[in-house]
Design a protein around this motif. Structure first.
Motif, PDB file in Angstrom:
ATOM      1  N   THR A 144      21.804   2.466  -6.630  1.00 40.15           N
ATOM      2  CA  THR A 144      21.402   3.863  -6.448  1.00 40.15           C
ATOM      3  C   THR A 144      20.037   4.020  -5.787  1.00 40.15           C
ATOM      4  O   THR A 144      19.637   5.140  -5.478  1.00 40.15           O
ATOM      5  N   GLY A 145      19.324   2.922  -5.620  1.00 36.51           N
ATOM      6  CA  GLY A 145      17.971   3.005  -5.076  1.00 36.51           C
ATOM      7  C   GLY A 145      16.907   3.056  -6.157  1.00 36.51           C
ATOM      8  O   GLY A 145      15.715   3.038  -5.859  1.00 36.51           O
ATOM      9  N   ALA A 146      17.321   3.126  -7.418  1.00 39.08           N
ATOM     10  CA  ALA A 146      16.361   3.086  -8.528  1.00 39.08           C
ATOM     11  C   ALA A 146      15.794   1.665  -8.623  1.00 39.08           C
ATOM     12  O   ALA A 146      16.360   0.710  -8.085  1.00 39.08           O
ATOM     13  N   ASP A 147      14.687   1.519  -9.304  1.00 37.41           N
ATOM     14  CA  ASP A 147      13.986   0.238  -9.377  1.00 37.41           C
ATOM     15  C   ASP A 147      14.065  -0.350 -10.784  1.00 37.41           C
ATOM     16  O   ASP A 147      13.270   0.004 -11.653  1.00 37.41           O
ATOM     17  N   PRO A 148      15.007  -1.269 -11.048  1.00 44.28           N
ATOM     18  CA  PRO A 148      15.102  -1.855 -12.381  1.00 44.28           C
ATOM     19  C   PRO A 148      13.879  -2.689 -12.757  1.00 44.28           C
ATOM     20  O   PRO A 148      13.547  -2.808 -13.932  1.00 44.28           O
ATOM     21  N   LYS A 168      26.799   1.184 -15.582  1.00 41.32           N
ATOM     22  CA  LYS A 168      26.561   2.601 -15.859  1.00 41.32           C
ATOM     23  C   LYS A 168      25.844   3.217 -14.663  1.00 41.32           C
ATOM     24  O   LYS A 168      24.764   2.753 -14.280  1.00 41.32           O
ATOM     25  N   ASP A 169      26.460   4.246 -14.093  1.00 38.71           N
ATOM     26  CA  ASP A 169      25.840   5.040 -13.038  1.00 38.71           C
ATOM     27  C   ASP A 169      25.264   4.199 -11.891  1.00 38.71           C
ATOM     28  O   ASP A 169      24.135   4.411 -11.463  1.00 38.71           O
ATOM     29  N   GLY A 170      26.022   3.253 -11.374  1.00 40.41           N
ATOM     30  CA  GLY A 170      25.577   2.458 -10.237  1.00 40.41           C
ATOM     31  C   GLY A 170      24.649   1.314 -10.563  1.00 40.41           C
ATOM     32  O   GLY A 170      24.084   0.686  -9.665  1.00 40.41           O
ATOM     33  N   ARG A 171      24.475   1.031 -11.843  1.00 37.89           N
ATOM     34  CA  ARG A 171      23.658  -0.107 -12.273  1.00 37.89           C
ATOM     35  C   ARG A 171      24.563  -1.075 -13.030  1.00 37.89           C
ATOM     36  O   ARG A 171      25.367  -0.656 -13.848  1.00 37.89           O
ATOM     37  N   PHE A 172      24.409  -2.359 -12.758  1.00 42.00           N
ATOM     38  CA  PHE A 172      25.242  -3.393 -13.360  1.00 42.00           C
ATOM     39  C   PHE A 172      24.369  -4.472 -13.987  1.00 42.00           C
ATOM     40  O   PHE A 172      23.348  -4.846 -13.412  1.00 42.00           O
ATOM     41  N   ALA A 173      24.784  -4.975 -15.144  1.00 44.78           N
ATOM     42  CA  ALA A 173      24.123  -6.101 -15.802  1.00 44.78           C
ATOM     43  C   ALA A 173      25.175  -7.193 -15.951  1.00 44.78           C
ATOM     44  O   ALA A 173      26.173  -6.998 -16.640  1.00 44.78           O
TER      45      ALA A 173
END
Length: 190
Positions: free
Chosen positions: A89-93, A70-75
């Motif tokens: 995306t540069g966000a910090d999981p 979802k939106d550039g994040r993968f699990a």
């Protein structure tokens, strides 16, 4: 005699991403070193999955060889209580997981891993030169992922499109993996 003035210099270390700028292609396959991404290794029991899914903004998959995006994040599901989370995306999981009070372990592995895209009609043959899994669309459909081996090293393999795979490996093995794939791509083209 006058003392000679001592000159002090400071060396600055400049960090370069592993495989930066490396690409290779053969008749039916292209290899591309992917841009750095944020990654965490996530371990959690079933009871914590709802809270973690909410914090990460996607539903953590619960079945072998499955993923969520979802939106550039993968699990990517790696085991009954283990996922590799990748954020492009540069966000910090990792920061997202710190808000979760339920039992879990989240470890940043962004600098440990490197990703290589293997794309084109020869992608399956290139990967199968060193990976024993059946990578046909029927056995390994789009969205499938697996911890496996390539040659002598462990990788995480993720099929992102019919003819495209993402290979995640440790940076210390990245030159070996890229070289192996480059040679396999040339063989697949023959």
């Amino acid at each position: 005699m006058a003392k000679a003035a001592q000159k002090t210099t400071t060396a600055l270390a400049e960090r370069h991403p592993a495989l930066a700028g490396r690409n290779a292609s053969a008749a039916h396959v292209t290899l591309t070193a992917l841009e750095p991404a944020e990654r965490i290794s996530l371990r959690a029991p079933e009871a914590s999955l709802a809270a973690l899914s909410k914090a990460l903004g996607l539903t953590l998959p619960k079945k072998p060889k499955t993923s969520a995006a979802k939106d550039g994040r993968f699990a990517l599901w790696l085991g009954p209580d283990e996922w590799l989370i990748i954020d492009e995306t540069g966000a910090d999981p990792l920061a997202d997981c710190t808000k979760v009070k339920q039992l879990h372990s989240a470890v940043g592995v962004s600098h440990r891993n490197v990703a290589i895209a293997v794309a084109g009609p020869g992608a399956e043959a290139t990967l199968n030169a060193g990976c024993p899994q059946d990578l046909s669309l029927a056995a390994f459909p789009v969205g499938a992922c697996s911890r496996t081996i390539l040659g002598k090293v462990e990788i995480v393999l993720y099929r992102t499109a019919e003819e495209t795979f993402r290979v995640e490996c440790w940076r210390s093995f990245s030159d070996y993996v890229f070289t192996f794939l480059s040679e396999a791509a040339r063989d697949a083209a023959a």
